[in-house]
Enzyme design. Structure first.
Site, mmCIF file in Angstrom:
data_model
loop_
_atom_site.group_PDB
_atom_site.id
_atom_site.type_symbol
_atom_site.label_atom_id
_atom_site.label_comp_id
_atom_site.label_asym_id
_atom_site.label_seq_id
_atom_site.Cartn_x
_atom_site.Cartn_y
_atom_site.Cartn_z
ATOM 1 N N TYR A 145 0.844 -1.206 0.000
ATOM 2 C CA TYR A 145 0.000 0.000 0.000
ATOM 3 C C TYR A 145 0.876 1.253 0.000
ATOM 4 O O TYR A 145 0.744 2.123 -0.861
ATOM 5 C CB TYR A 145 -0.899 -0.035 1.231
ATOM 6 C CG TYR A 145 -1.873 1.105 1.348
ATOM 7 C CD1 TYR A 145 -2.971 1.201 0.485
ATOM 8 C CD2 TYR A 145 -1.732 2.080 2.337
ATOM 9 C CE1 TYR A 145 -3.890 2.239 0.614
ATOM 10 C CE2 TYR A 145 -2.647 3.111 2.472
ATOM 11 C CZ TYR A 145 -3.733 3.188 1.609
ATOM 12 O OH TYR A 145 -4.637 4.213 1.739
ATOM 13 N N GLU A 147 4.173 1.771 -0.566
ATOM 14 C CA GLU A 147 5.074 1.984 -1.705
ATOM 15 C C GLU A 147 4.283 2.176 -2.994
ATOM 16 O O GLU A 147 4.699 2.922 -3.885
ATOM 17 C CB GLU A 147 6.062 0.826 -1.846
ATOM 18 C CG GLU A 147 7.027 0.695 -0.666
ATOM 19 C CD GLU A 147 8.022 1.859 -0.539
ATOM 20 O OE1 GLU A 147 8.030 2.778 -1.380
ATOM 21 O OE2 GLU A 147 8.798 1.845 0.429
ATOM 22 N N GLY A 148 3.136 1.495 -3.103
ATOM 23 C CA GLY A 148 2.275 1.711 -4.279
ATOM 24 C C GLY A 148 1.838 3.170 -4.355
ATOM 25 O O GLY A 148 1.900 3.810 -5.410
ATOM 26 N N VAL A 187 -10.165 0.971 12.847
ATOM 27 C CA VAL A 187 -10.358 1.106 14.282
ATOM 28 C C VAL A 187 -11.709 1.725 14.640
ATOM 29 O O VAL A 187 -12.378 1.270 15.569
ATOM 30 C CB VAL A 187 -9.165 1.851 14.923
ATOM 31 C CG1 VAL A 187 -9.124 3.316 14.519
ATOM 32 C CG2 VAL A 187 -9.180 1.701 16.414
#
Ligand code: NAD
Ligand code: UDP
Ligand code: UDP
Length: 316
Positions: A145, A147-148, A187
């Site tokens: 996620y 680095e993308g 959360v």
């Protein structure tokens, strides 16, 4: 002015609120989604509007349509979902960005990228200003996620420099509100659902890690302000609510507001879970005249009543 606007990820949590707001402003909206985490229920109320159109499509494949503006939101956003098929997550961010940038280039359309506070990783600078380069574990479970999204930012700025594309990059911090995906493990949704069911509230680690929570209406306002900002302003710009809370504080607030009998239970902290996160929003204030207006307590009331409705309809 009436515009044709493409929203990728338009059936998701943020995307559906954005589509709704753009329609209210009198625009024509093309909502693109592959329904990986997006839900039809989110957009059903918009379907009667003749200026709203839905396209089932995956952004990792080329797309040929005619629009004036593009909001690129397509990407699973919660750790459970983006880690389920990590290779696809990277492809969605990277191939998706290339295709949407190629589309924007052909159309000479303005394009906004939904980047994320995750590009800062587990930050060593607090609060995080846009000038901070971040601290990402490149081979960890969150990297698909993080680095993308980092590579997508790179692509946006290379298309800007190389092809003079009109780009806008926003870094979104934790956002919550009605239409959050109930089972995506985030959360706010987890705690509210657990509290409403009087089940144990699962705090990962000691609950001393912090997050800053922005109500969805404030965020959508920020996205639109950014799209409408002066031409020379590309970002990246942080969008989020600078109010910072520990996860333990959030749990206690939710228990108190729902009048729940839930107890707190501790579970292991996931790998690479950032210890603290809070946006520095000085740039958004200055450039966009934007700042959140809805405090956490007020936003939680709305989020709680959304999940109460799902619960009483037997949809949780
Ligand atoms: P979401 O999961 O509800 O929405 C994402 C949407 O993208 C879904 O409708 C999903 O089906 C769609 N999608 C995923 N992969 C796709 C693909 N390959 N092709 C087409 N559609 C695809 O998540 P969200 O919270 O609404 O997040 C929207 C965007 O905002 C994401 O890009 C996310 O990274 C970013 N963001 C969100 C938050 C937050 O707190 N919600 C924080 C930071 C960044
Ligand atoms: N693309 C697209 N729609 C368009 C134009 C391009 O989906 O209207 C995609 C196409 O798959 C291409 C990518 O965007 O590979 C990048 O386009 P660009 O023109 O930048 O590069 P090139 O076509 O030279 O690879
Ligand atoms: N978290 C938690 N219990 C839960 C879900 C999440 O304690 O049931 C913690 C999680 O470890 C993280 C924070 O809450 O520290 C925010 O998690 P979320 O997945 O919502 O967002 P992100 O970590 O991507 O900011």
């Amino acid at each position: 002015m009436h515009k044709r606007i493409l929203v990728t990820g338009g059936a998701g949590f943020l995307g559906s609120h954005l589509c709704e707001r753009l329609l209210e402003q009198g625009h024509e909206v093309l909502c693109l989604d592959n329904f990986y985490t997006g839900r039809k229920e989110n957009i059903v109320p918009l379907m009667d509007n003749p200026f709203f159109e839905v396209l089932r499509h995956d952004v990792t494949f080329p797309l040929y349509v005619e629009v004036d503006e593009i909001y690129n939101l397509a990407c699973p956003a919660s750790p459970i979902h983006y880690q389920r098929d990590p290779v696809q997550t990277t492809k969605t961010s990277v191939h998706g960005a290339i295709n949407m940038l190629g589309l924007a280039k052909r159309l000479k359309a303005k394009i906004l990228q939904a980047s994320t506070s995750e590009i800062y990783g587990d930050p060593q600078v607090h609060p995080q200003p846009e000038t901070y380069w971040g601290n990402v574990h490149t081979i960890g479970p969150r990297a698909c996620y993080d680095e993308g999204k980092r590579c997508a930012e790179t692509l946006f700025f290379d298309y800007y420099r190389q092809h003079s594309l009109s780009i806008k990059v926003v870094r979104i911090f934790n956002t919550y509100g009605p239409r959050m995906v109930p089972n995506d493990g985030r959360v706010v949704s987890n705690f509210i659902i657990q509290a409403l069911k009087n089940e144990d509230i699962t705090i990962y680690g000691q609950g001393q890690q912090t997050r800053s929570f922005c109500y969805v209406d404030d965020m959508v306002q920020g996205l639109i302000r950014m799209m409408e900002s002066r031409d020379e302003f590309t970002g990246p710009v942080n969008l989020g609510n600078p109010g910072e809370f520990t996860i333990l504080e959030l749990a206690n607030m939710v228990i108190q507001m729902t009048g729940s009998k839930s107890c707190i239970q501790h579970a292991p902290l996931p790998e690479d879970d950032p210890m603290q996160r809070k946006p520095d929003i000085a740039l958004a204030r200055e450039e966009l005249g934007w700042e959140p207006t809805i405090p956490l307590k007020h936003g939680l009331v709305k989020a709680i009543s959304f999940f109460e409705e799902l619960l009483s309809a037997g949809k949780l």
